[in-house]
Design a protein around this motif. Structure first.
Motif, PDB file in Angstrom:
ATOM      1  N   THR A 160      10.883 -10.888  -4.855  1.00 13.65           N
ATOM      2  CA  THR A 160      11.707 -11.007  -3.491  1.00 13.65           C
ATOM      3  C   THR A 160      10.857 -11.129  -2.322  1.00 13.65           C
ATOM      4  O   THR A 160      11.322 -11.541  -1.230  1.00 13.65           O
ATOM      5  N   GLY A 161       9.415 -11.045  -2.594  1.00  8.93           N
ATOM      6  CA  GLY A 161       8.460 -11.129  -1.318  1.00  8.93           C
ATOM      7  C   GLY A 161       8.337 -10.004  -0.620  1.00  8.93           C
ATOM      8  O   GLY A 161       7.707  -9.994   0.517  1.00  8.93           O
ATOM      9  N   ARG A 162       9.316  -8.939  -0.816  1.00  3.41           N
ATOM     10  CA  ARG A 162       9.128  -7.778  -0.189  1.00  3.41           C
ATOM     11  C   ARG A 162       8.424  -6.759  -1.022  1.00  3.41           C
ATOM     12  O   ARG A 162       8.500  -6.592  -2.177  1.00  3.41           O
ATOM     13  N   PRO A 163       7.833  -5.781  -0.226  1.00  2.11           N
ATOM     14  CA  PRO A 163       7.448  -4.666  -0.773  1.00  2.11           C
ATOM     15  C   PRO A 163       8.255  -3.787  -1.518  1.00  2.11           C
ATOM     16  O   PRO A 163       9.448  -3.534  -1.007  1.00  2.11           O
ATOM     17  N   PHE A 164       7.908  -3.207  -2.697  1.00  2.00           N
ATOM     18  CA  PHE A 164       8.979  -2.487  -3.438  1.00  2.00           C
ATOM     19  C   PHE A 164       9.405  -0.979  -2.451  1.00  2.00           C
ATOM     20  O   PHE A 164      10.758  -0.778  -2.541  1.00  2.00           O
ATOM     21  N   SER A 165       8.549  -0.644  -1.486  1.00  2.00           N
ATOM     22  CA  SER A 165       8.706   0.547  -0.876  1.00  2.00           C
ATOM     23  C   SER A 165      10.021   0.116   0.322  1.00  2.00           C
ATOM     24  O   SER A 165      10.695   1.090   0.754  1.00  2.00           O
ATOM     25  N   SER A 166      10.229  -1.230   0.394  1.00  2.00           N
ATOM     26  CA  SER A 166      11.188  -1.611   1.692  1.00  2.00           C
ATOM     27  C   SER A 166      12.599  -1.108   1.042  1.00  2.00           C
ATOM     28  O   SER A 166      13.625  -1.241   1.550  1.00  2.00           O
ATOM     29  N   PHE A 167      12.610  -0.957  -0.468  1.00  2.00           N
ATOM     30  CA  PHE A 167      13.901  -0.755  -1.048  1.00  2.00           C
ATOM     31  C   PHE A 167      14.268   0.673  -1.364  1.00  2.00           C
ATOM     32  O   PHE A 167      15.186   1.130  -1.890  1.00  2.00           O
ATOM     33  N   MET A 168      13.446   1.613  -0.553  1.00  2.00           N
ATOM     34  CA  MET A 168      13.504   2.854  -0.728  1.00  2.00           C
ATOM     35  C   MET A 168      14.885   3.440  -0.098  1.00  2.00           C
ATOM     36  O   MET A 168      15.352   2.879   1.058  1.00  2.00           O
ATOM     37  N   PRO A 169      15.762   4.239  -0.664  1.00  2.00           N
ATOM     38  CA  PRO A 169      16.992   4.527   0.019  1.00  2.00           C
ATOM     39  C   PRO A 169      16.748   5.191   1.283  1.00  2.00           C
ATOM     40  O   PRO A 169      15.937   5.897   1.572  1.00  2.00           O
ATOM     41  N   PRO A 226       0.749  -1.311   0.092  1.00  2.00           N
ATOM     42  CA  PRO A 226       0.008  -0.193  -0.065  1.00  2.00           C
ATOM     43  C   PRO A 226       0.825   1.107  -0.067  1.00  2.00           C
ATOM     44  O   PRO A 226       0.482   2.361  -0.439  1.00  2.00           O
ATOM     45  N   VAL A 227       2.056   1.149   0.585  1.00  2.00           N
ATOM     46  CA  VAL A 227       2.906   2.405   0.386  1.00  2.00           C
ATOM     47  C   VAL A 227       3.243   2.699  -0.775  1.00  2.00           C
ATOM     48  O   VAL A 227       3.077   4.078  -1.148  1.00  2.00           O
ATOM     49  N   SER A 228       3.809   1.891  -1.604  1.00  2.00           N
ATOM     50  CA  SER A 228       4.007   2.032  -3.091  1.00  2.00           C
ATOM     51  C   SER A 228       2.984   2.636  -3.727  1.00  2.00           C
ATOM     52  O   SER A 228       2.803   3.549  -4.668  1.00  2.00           O
ATOM     53  N   ALA A 229       1.755   1.787  -3.376  1.00  2.00           N
ATOM     54  CA  ALA A 229       0.624   2.151  -4.272  1.00  2.00           C
ATOM     55  C   ALA A 229       0.134   3.404  -4.121  1.00  2.00           C
ATOM     56  O   ALA A 229      -0.573   4.188  -5.123  1.00  2.00           O
ATOM     57  N   ALA A 230       0.291   3.984  -2.898  1.00  2.00           N
ATOM     58  CA  ALA A 230      -0.191   5.477  -2.678  1.00  2.00           C
ATOM     59  C   ALA A 230       0.743   6.514  -3.389  1.00  2.00           C
ATOM     60  O   ALA A 230       0.389   7.694  -3.476  1.00  2.00           O
ATOM     61  N   ARG A 231       1.805   6.152  -3.678  1.00  2.00           N
ATOM     62  CA  ARG A 231       3.056   6.954  -3.947  1.00  2.00           C
ATOM     63  C   ARG A 231       2.918   7.033  -5.859  1.00  2.00           C
ATOM     64  O   ARG A 231       3.490   8.002  -6.172  1.00  2.00           O
ATOM     65  N   ILE A 232       2.785   6.137  -6.207  1.00  2.00           N
ATOM     66  CA  ILE A 232       3.143   5.817  -7.744  1.00  2.00           C
ATOM     67  C   ILE A 232       1.753   5.456  -8.444  1.00  2.00           C
ATOM     68  O   ILE A 232       0.849   4.932  -7.966  1.00  2.00           O
ATOM     69  N   ASN A 233       1.512   6.063  -9.743  1.00  2.00           N
ATOM     70  CA  ASN A 233       0.476   5.816 -10.528  1.00  2.00           C
ATOM     71  C   ASN A 233       0.653   5.847 -11.849  1.00  2.00           C
ATOM     72  O   ASN A 233      -0.449   6.073 -12.825  1.00  2.00           O
ATOM     73  N   ASP A 234       2.037   5.556 -12.219  1.00  2.00           N
ATOM     74  CA  ASP A 234       2.288   5.411 -13.749  1.00  2.00           C
ATOM     75  C   ASP A 234       2.495   4.107 -14.034  1.00  2.00           C
ATOM     76  O   ASP A 234       3.146   3.215 -13.030  1.00  2.00           O
ATOM     77  N   GLY A 235       2.012   3.474 -15.139  1.00  2.00           N
ATOM     78  CA  GLY A 235       2.202   2.105 -15.637  1.00  2.00           C
ATOM     79  C   GLY A 235       3.586   1.505 -15.278  1.00  2.00           C
ATOM     80  O   GLY A 235       3.630   0.356 -14.746  1.00  2.00           O
ATOM     81  N   LYS A 236       4.574   2.140 -15.801  1.00  2.00           N
ATOM     82  CA  LYS A 236       5.877   1.515 -15.705  1.00  2.00           C
ATOM     83  C   LYS A 236       6.420   1.342 -14.414  1.00  2.00           C
ATOM     84  O   LYS A 236       6.859   0.139 -14.019  1.00  2.00           O
ATOM     85  N   ARG A 237       6.089   2.086 -13.501  1.00  2.00           N
ATOM     86  CA  ARG A 237       6.622   2.073 -12.101  1.00  2.00           C
ATOM     87  C   ARG A 237       5.656   0.976 -11.354  1.00  2.00           C
ATOM     88  O   ARG A 237       6.224   0.429 -10.314  1.00  2.00           O
ATOM     89  N   VAL A 238       4.511   1.094 -11.585  1.00  2.00           N
ATOM     90  CA  VAL A 238       3.673  -0.048 -10.842  1.00  2.00           C
ATOM     91  C   VAL A 238       3.921  -1.284 -11.606  1.00  2.00           C
ATOM     92  O   VAL A 238       4.010  -2.304 -10.452  1.00  2.00           O
ATOM     93  N   VAL A 239       4.458  -1.805 -12.790  1.00  2.00           N
ATOM     94  CA  VAL A 239       4.902  -3.025 -13.298  1.00  2.00           C
ATOM     95  C   VAL A 239       6.140  -3.362 -12.500  1.00  2.00           C
ATOM     96  O   VAL A 239       6.091  -4.398 -11.963  1.00  2.00           O
ATOM     97  N   ARG A 240       6.795  -2.146 -12.479  1.00  2.00           N
ATOM     98  CA  ARG A 240       8.383  -2.500 -11.650  1.00  2.00           C
ATOM     99  C   ARG A 240       8.056  -2.982 -10.121  1.00  2.00           C
ATOM    100  O   ARG A 240       8.639  -3.915  -9.442  1.00  2.00           O
ATOM    101  N   ALA A 241       7.173  -2.274  -9.317  1.00  2.00           N
ATOM    102  CA  ALA A 241       6.862  -2.631  -8.148  1.00  2.00           C
ATOM    103  C   ALA A 241       6.426  -4.110  -7.892  1.00  2.00           C
ATOM    104  O   ALA A 241       6.574  -4.744  -6.835  1.00  2.00           O
ATOM    105  N   LEU A 242       5.360  -4.417  -8.701  1.00  2.00           N
ATOM    106  CA  LEU A 242       4.548  -5.792  -9.002  1.00  2.00           C
ATOM    107  C   LEU A 242       5.812  -6.664  -9.039  1.00  2.00           C
ATOM    108  O   LEU A 242       5.687  -7.886  -8.343  1.00  2.00           O
TER     109      LEU A 242
END
Length: 317
Positions: A181-190, A159-175
């Motif tokens: 990895t089994g981890r949310p994309f948001s956990s890889f934020m710097p 849900p953290v990434s879903a609230a931050r991004i809304n373009d197709g390319k980044r949504v595909v990358r997050a999924l």
């Protein structure tokens, strides 16, 4: 005169900081890097993503070899214009160069205005892998089912990434990252956490003066043969590469060669695009509270920058 940094106890190399010189294009980062390299026996590491490319010299304001004052420069000219790289690949190359320079008792100086590349080199930043087949499957789903469906799926697992991004390319990358990895994309934020001792020196100054400098810079590039440089790179694959042809000046002058623009229009478009890029760079680097800002026009710029380097090299800094 070269000054020596280090630990009075003897382990000097371990305490040598990484100096990262940041700021907008045209602010004098390359010149300051040379000044500090001469003063502290340093070597430069390029973090300008467009200076990776061989032959892209005039339009990227790459320092000619004769103007580097004997200072070794790393990570320039290692790609053809047909090739591409990733931030993750750059991270490894940059950290290898930093370790090599430090191992020889020299000061590593990272210089360039590509914000994410800078963060990759200096900060704790992990890059999850990729899977071309999985990526292709998700892209097909995006095309068939639409963004809303994939965004809802992302909301369920991240849900953290879903609230931050809304373009197709980044949504595909997050999924893709979650599936791999089994981890949310948001956990890889710097994190804003240096991977090794570092001091960031930022250059900034009067905005109107910067605009004038950028206009003069673009016109100097054109007078130096930017159009001929672009033309010479076409047989080398400039149009075929995913990234190089998008560089400031190159995309505008490709349109001149295609008969879609004039030289003067290309100049004006490049000036505007360069100013916009400089504004984005400032926004990026100003968000980092660790940057030590200096005015590029101050008379004691070299001394002021050197003071920050010395302070960062002290035990316990």
């Amino acid at each position: 005169m070269t000054q020596k940094l280090g630990n009075p106890a003897g382990d000097g190399a371990a305490l040598l900081p990484l100096v990262a010189i940041v700021g907008p294009t045209g602010s004098g980062k390359s010149e300051l890097a040379l000044t500090l390299a001469e003063r502290f026996n340093g070597e430069a590491i390029n973090a300008d993503s467009m200076q990776f490319y061989r032959g892209m010299d005039i339009g990227t304001a790459k320092l000619p070899l004769a103007q580097r004052r004997g200072v070794e420069h790393h990570l320039m000219d290692f790609l053809s214009v047909k090739e591409d790289t990733t931030v993750a690949a750059f991270q490894q190359l940059a950290r290898d160069a930093i370790a090599d320079i430090r191992s020889r008792g020299k000061l590593p100086i990272l210089v360039g205005g590509s914000g994410l590349y800078n963060r990759a080199a200096i900060d704790v930043l992990e890059f999850p892998g990729t899977d071309p087949d999985l990526r292709a499957a998700l892209e097909r789903e995006l095309e068939q089912d639409g963004l809303a469906v994939l965004l809802q799926r992302l909301h369920e697992v991240d849900p953290v990434s879903a609230a931050r991004i809304n373009d197709g390319k980044r949504v595909v990358r997050a999924l893709e990252v979650h599936a791999l990895t089994g981890r949310p994309f948001s956990s890889f934020m710097p994190e804003r956490k240096y991977v090794s001792p570092t001091v960031q020196i930022g250059l900034n100054g009067d905005r109107a003066q910067l605009h004038k400098r950028l206009e003069a810079r673009v016109r100097t590039m054109v007078n130096a043969g930017l159009l001929d440089e672009v033309q010479a790179l076409i047989p080398e694959g400039l149009r075929e590469g995913r990234t190089a042809h998008k560089a400031l000046g190159y995309q505008q002058f490709l349109r001149v060669l295609d008969g879609e623009s004039t030289v003067e229009r290309a100049i004006e478009e490049t000036i505007v695009a360069t100013r916009q890029f400089a504004r984005r760079q400032l926004t990026w680097f100003r968000a980092d509270p660790r940057v030590q800002w200096l005015d590029w026009s101050q008379k004691d710029l070299g001394e002021a920058a050197a003071a920050h380097v010395k302070a960062a090299s002290q035990p316990g800094a």
